[in-house]
Motif scaffolding. Structure first.
Motif, short mmCIF file in Angstrom:
data_model
loop_
_atom_site.label_atom_id
_atom_site.label_comp_id
_atom_site.label_asym_id
_atom_site.label_seq_id
_atom_site.Cartn_x
_atom_site.Cartn_y
_atom_site.Cartn_z
N UNK A 131 0.84 -1.21 0.00
CA UNK A 131 0.00 0.00 0.00
C UNK A 131 0.87 1.25 0.00
N UNK A 132 0.52 2.20 -0.88
CA UNK A 132 1.22 3.47 -0.97
C UNK A 132 0.18 4.60 -0.88
N UNK A 133 0.28 5.39 0.20
CA UNK A 133 -0.72 6.41 0.45
C UNK A 133 -0.54 7.60 -0.49
N UNK A 134 -1.69 8.08 -1.02
CA UNK A 134 -1.70 9.24 -1.91
C UNK A 134 -2.46 10.43 -1.34
N UNK A 135 -3.46 10.19 -0.49
CA UNK A 135 -4.26 11.27 0.09
C UNK A 135 -4.47 11.00 1.56
N UNK A 136 -4.79 12.09 2.30
CA UNK A 136 -5.18 11.92 3.70
C UNK A 136 -6.53 11.21 3.80
N UNK A 137 -7.36 11.39 2.78
CA UNK A 137 -8.69 10.78 2.80
C UNK A 137 -8.69 9.28 2.62
N UNK A 138 -7.58 8.68 2.25
CA UNK A 138 -7.50 7.23 2.19
C UNK A 138 -7.36 6.64 0.81
N UNK A 139 -6.89 7.39 -0.17
CA UNK A 139 -6.63 6.82 -1.50
C UNK A 139 -5.19 6.30 -1.55
N UNK A 140 -5.05 5.08 -2.06
CA UNK A 140 -3.77 4.40 -2.12
C UNK A 140 -3.60 3.76 -3.50
N UNK A 141 -2.35 3.44 -3.83
CA UNK A 141 -2.05 2.42 -4.82
C UNK A 141 -1.82 1.15 -4.00
N UNK A 197 -3.53 11.23 -11.98
CA UNK A 197 -4.74 10.51 -12.40
C UNK A 197 -5.60 11.48 -13.18
N UNK A 198 -6.11 11.03 -14.33
CA UNK A 198 -6.93 11.89 -15.18
C UNK A 198 -8.24 11.20 -15.57
N UNK A 199 -9.30 12.05 -15.69
CA UNK A 199 -10.54 11.59 -16.28
C UNK A 199 -11.55 10.97 -15.35
N UNK A 200 -11.41 11.16 -14.02
CA UNK A 200 -12.39 10.61 -13.09
C UNK A 200 -13.45 11.66 -12.75
N UNK A 201 -14.44 11.24 -11.98
CA UNK A 201 -15.56 12.12 -11.65
C UNK A 201 -15.25 13.11 -10.53
N UNK A 202 -14.12 12.98 -9.88
CA UNK A 202 -13.79 13.83 -8.72
C UNK A 202 -12.46 14.54 -8.94
N UNK A 203 -12.41 15.83 -8.60
CA UNK A 203 -11.16 16.58 -8.66
C UNK A 203 -10.48 16.53 -7.30
N UNK A 204 -9.16 16.40 -7.32
CA UNK A 204 -8.39 16.35 -6.07
C UNK A 204 -8.62 17.62 -5.26
N UNK A 205 -8.98 17.45 -4.00
CA UNK A 205 -9.24 18.59 -3.12
C UNK A 205 -7.93 19.14 -2.58
N UNK A 206 -7.71 20.47 -2.64
CA UNK A 206 -6.49 21.05 -2.09
C UNK A 206 -6.28 20.66 -0.63
N UNK A 207 -5.08 20.21 -0.31
CA UNK A 207 -4.77 19.81 1.06
C UNK A 207 -5.10 18.37 1.37
N UNK A 208 -5.76 17.65 0.46
CA UNK A 208 -6.03 16.23 0.66
C UNK A 208 -4.81 15.44 0.19
N UNK A 209 -3.78 15.49 1.00
CA UNK A 209 -2.47 14.98 0.62
C UNK A 209 -1.55 16.14 0.30
N UNK A 210 -0.40 15.84 -0.24
CA UNK A 210 0.55 16.88 -0.62
C UNK A 210 0.21 17.32 -2.04
N UNK A 211 -0.71 18.27 -2.14
CA UNK A 211 -1.33 18.62 -3.41
C UNK A 211 -0.65 19.80 -4.10
N UNK A 212 0.59 20.08 -3.77
CA UNK A 212 1.29 21.23 -4.34
C UNK A 212 1.37 21.18 -5.86
N UNK A 213 1.43 19.97 -6.44
CA UNK A 213 1.63 19.84 -7.88
C UNK A 213 0.32 19.71 -8.65
#
Length: 433
Positions: free
Chosen positions: A341-351, A393-409
Motif C-alpha cells: 500500500x502506498x498512500x496518496x491522500x489523507x482521505x484514504x486513497x492508495x495504490x 490521475x486523469x478523467x475521473x468524476x472527482x477533482x483532487x481537493x487542495x490539502x487532501x495529501x501533498x497537493x502542491x503539484x
C-alpha cells in the motif's frame, strides 16, 4: 468514501500531534546552512616612512613613521535600536546605509562570544544562524559603505524577551539525510494555523536553498495550517534541498510565538513518474523520462470515485489493514488486509495490490477510490518507488481537493503562486542567502 489505516502515525522530531494517519513529521527546516559574515577591520594604508632627503646612509638613524589617517566614519542607525528590550529571539539585525550604500559587515556578540549569521541577498537584514537566547543581552556592530565611498558604522545593544508561554506547534515533512522523489514538496505544518495577516512575516523566515539552483515559491493552504514549497517544474534529479524554518520566537498577532527552528537537508533521487488514464484504465510508468512499464488498473467506482490530479506518494506500507467500519454507508464498511500500500491522500486513497479485482483491472472501476493493481505489479511498484514520487490521475468524476495529501503539484504554476503571502518574481523566487 476513503480508507483509514488502523495504525498510529510515526512521528519524527517535531509536532507529534497531528491526527492524520501515516504522515511523517521531520525536523522543521531553513533553506541554507548559514555562515558568519566576515568581520574585517576598516581599511588602513601601510605606514609611510619620512626622510630628510638625499640618498640614505647605511648607518642612518631609524626613520620616523607616521600612520595615514583612517577614513572618517559616519554614524549608522542600527535595528534593534540601542537600549531596546524584550526583543524576540527571531530578531534580525538591520541597517539602512544612506544613498543606496550597502552593509559590509555585521558582528553580533553576547558574553564575549560572536554569533554566526549571514546577510540576506537583498541586504535588508542580517539573520543569525540559530535563534537568539531568551533573556540575553546582545551587542551588534554594523559597518557599511555609501555609494560615495563614505564609511558608516553603528552599534546597538539590546536584550531579548523571556521565554513566552503561548506557542504554536510546527512540523516539517522532510527527514535529514533522506532521498525523495522529484515531486517531494517542502511541507511546513502549523497548529494552530497561521493567521492570514501573519503569513508574510512567517514566510520570510522559511528558507529553502537548492543545489543546483532552481527557483521556487511557497503556497499557503486555506486556514494556514500548511504551506508548500516547490519549483515551477519537478525538482531536477540529484538536487540537494536545504531547509530552515527559522520560526523560534517569531511573534504572531494572536499572541503566540513560534516554538522552534527546524532544519533538514535532503536529496532528490531519480525521476519516477506514474500516469493513470481512466479512459484506458492503464498506468504508464516512466523512469528518467523513459517508458518502463504499462499495467492495467481499476479505479474508484461511481459512488466512490478516485481523485483526478497530481498526487505524491506520502507513505509506504508493505502490509497493513484497511478498516472502514466508521463509514456511514454499511455497503462500504469492511476490514481487509492489504499488501504493498502506498498512500496518496489523507482521505484514504492508495495504490495497492488488489488480487480480488484483477479480472476488472483494465476493464472497469470497482474500487473504493484507490488505484487497484495486480499483486505482481503492486510488488514491482513498491520496490521502485520512494516517498515524493508523483502520480497523476486523469478523467475521473472527482477533482483532487487542495490539502487532501501533498497537493502542491495539482495546480498550474500561475495558480500555485497566488497562494504565496509575498510577491513571487516571474519564474519563481531564489534563495534568501
Amino acid at each position: 468514501m476513503r480508507h483509514h489505516v488502523r495504525q498510529t502515525r510515526e512521528n519524527g522530531v517535531g509536532m507529534g500531534r497531528f491526527a492524520r494517519a501515516g504522515a511523517m513529521v521531520g525536523a522543521l527546516v531553513l533553506t541554507a546552512a548559514l555562515a558568519l559574515t566576515g568581520c574585517g577591520n576598516d581599511p588602513e594604508k601601510a605606514p609611510v616612512t619620512a626622510t630628510s632627503g638625499g640618498p640614505p646612509a647605511t648607518d642612518a638613524a631609524p626613520s620616523a613613521t607616521t600612520a595615514a589617517p583612517q577614513p572618517a566614519t559616519e554614524p549608522l542607525p542600527v535595528s534593534p535600536a540601542d537600549g531596546a528590550k524584550s526583543r524576540p529571539v527571531s530578531t534580525e539585525i538591520g541597517a539602512r546605509v544612506p544613498g543606496g550604500g550597502k552593509v559590509s559587515t555585521v558582528v553580533l556578540t553576547s558574553k564575549g562570544r560572536t554569533v554566526d549569521g549571514r546577510l540576506r541577498l537583498d541586504g535588508s537584514s542580517w539573520v543569525p544562524s540559530a535563534p537568539l537566547k531568551y533573556g540575553t543581552r546582545y551587542t551588534a556592530t554594523v559597518t557599511g559603505t555609501g555609494a560615495d565611498g563614505r564609511i558608516y558604522r553603528g552599534t546597538s545593544s539590546f536584550s531579548t524577551m523571556a521565554k513566552p508561554n503561548s506557542m504554536i506547534g510546527s512540523g516539517l515533512y522532510l527527514f535529514d539525510g533522506r532521498t525523495y522523489g522529484v515531486a517531494m514538496p517542502v511541507v511546513a505544518e502549523f497548529s494552530p494555523g497561521i493567521p492570514a495577516k501573519d503569513r508574510a512575516a512567517v514566510q520570510k523566515r522559511m528558507f529553502v536553498r537548492t543545489d543546483p539552483p532552481q527557483p521556487g515559491a511557497w503556497h499557503w493552504l486555506p486556514g494556514g495550517t500548511q504551506a508548500y514549497y516547490r519549483a515551477p517544474e519537478y525538482w531536477k534529479p540529484g538536487t540537494t534541498l536545504t531547509v530552515r524554518l527559522a520560526l523560534a520566537g517569531i511573534p504572531l498577532s494572536n499572541g503566540r510565538y513560534g516554538n522552534t527552528d527546524r532544519t533538514a537537508t535532503a536529496k532528490i533521487g531519480r525521476s519516477f513518474e506514474m500516469k493513470v488514464d481512466n479512459a484506458s484504465k492503464k498506468m504508464t510508468v516512466y523512469v528518467d523520462g523513459a517508458l518502463a512499464r504499462t499495467m492495467p488498473v481499476s479505479l474508484g467506482k461511481k459512488s466512490t470515485p478516485s481523485s483526478s490530479g497530481t498526487m505524491v506518494v506520502m507513505e509506504k506500507k508493505e502490509s497493513t489493514v484497511f478498516d472502514t467500519r466508521d463509514e456511514p454507508d454499511p455497503d462500504n464498511q469492511y476490514v481487509t488486509e492489504i499488501d504493498f500500500a502506498q498512500r496518496l491522500t489523507w482521505g484514504g486513497e492508495y495504490i495497492h495490490a488488489a488480487p480480488w479485482s484483477e479480472g476488472d483491472q483494465g476493464r472497469r472501476n470497482v474500487s473504493h477510490g484507490c488505484v487497484n493493481v495486480s499483486t505482481a505489479n503492486a510488488r514491482w511498484l513498491f520496490a521502485q518507488t520512494m516517498i515524493g514520487d508523483p502520480i497523476t490521475v486523469r478523467g475521473t468524476e472527482r477533482r483532487l481537493e487542495p490539502g487532501n495529501g501533498w497537493t502542491a503539484w495539482s495546480l498550474s504554476w500561475d495558480e500555485y503562486v497566488k497562494g504565496s503571502a509575498l510577491p513571487v518574481p516571474e519564474g519563481g523566487a531564489g534563495p534568501a542567502f
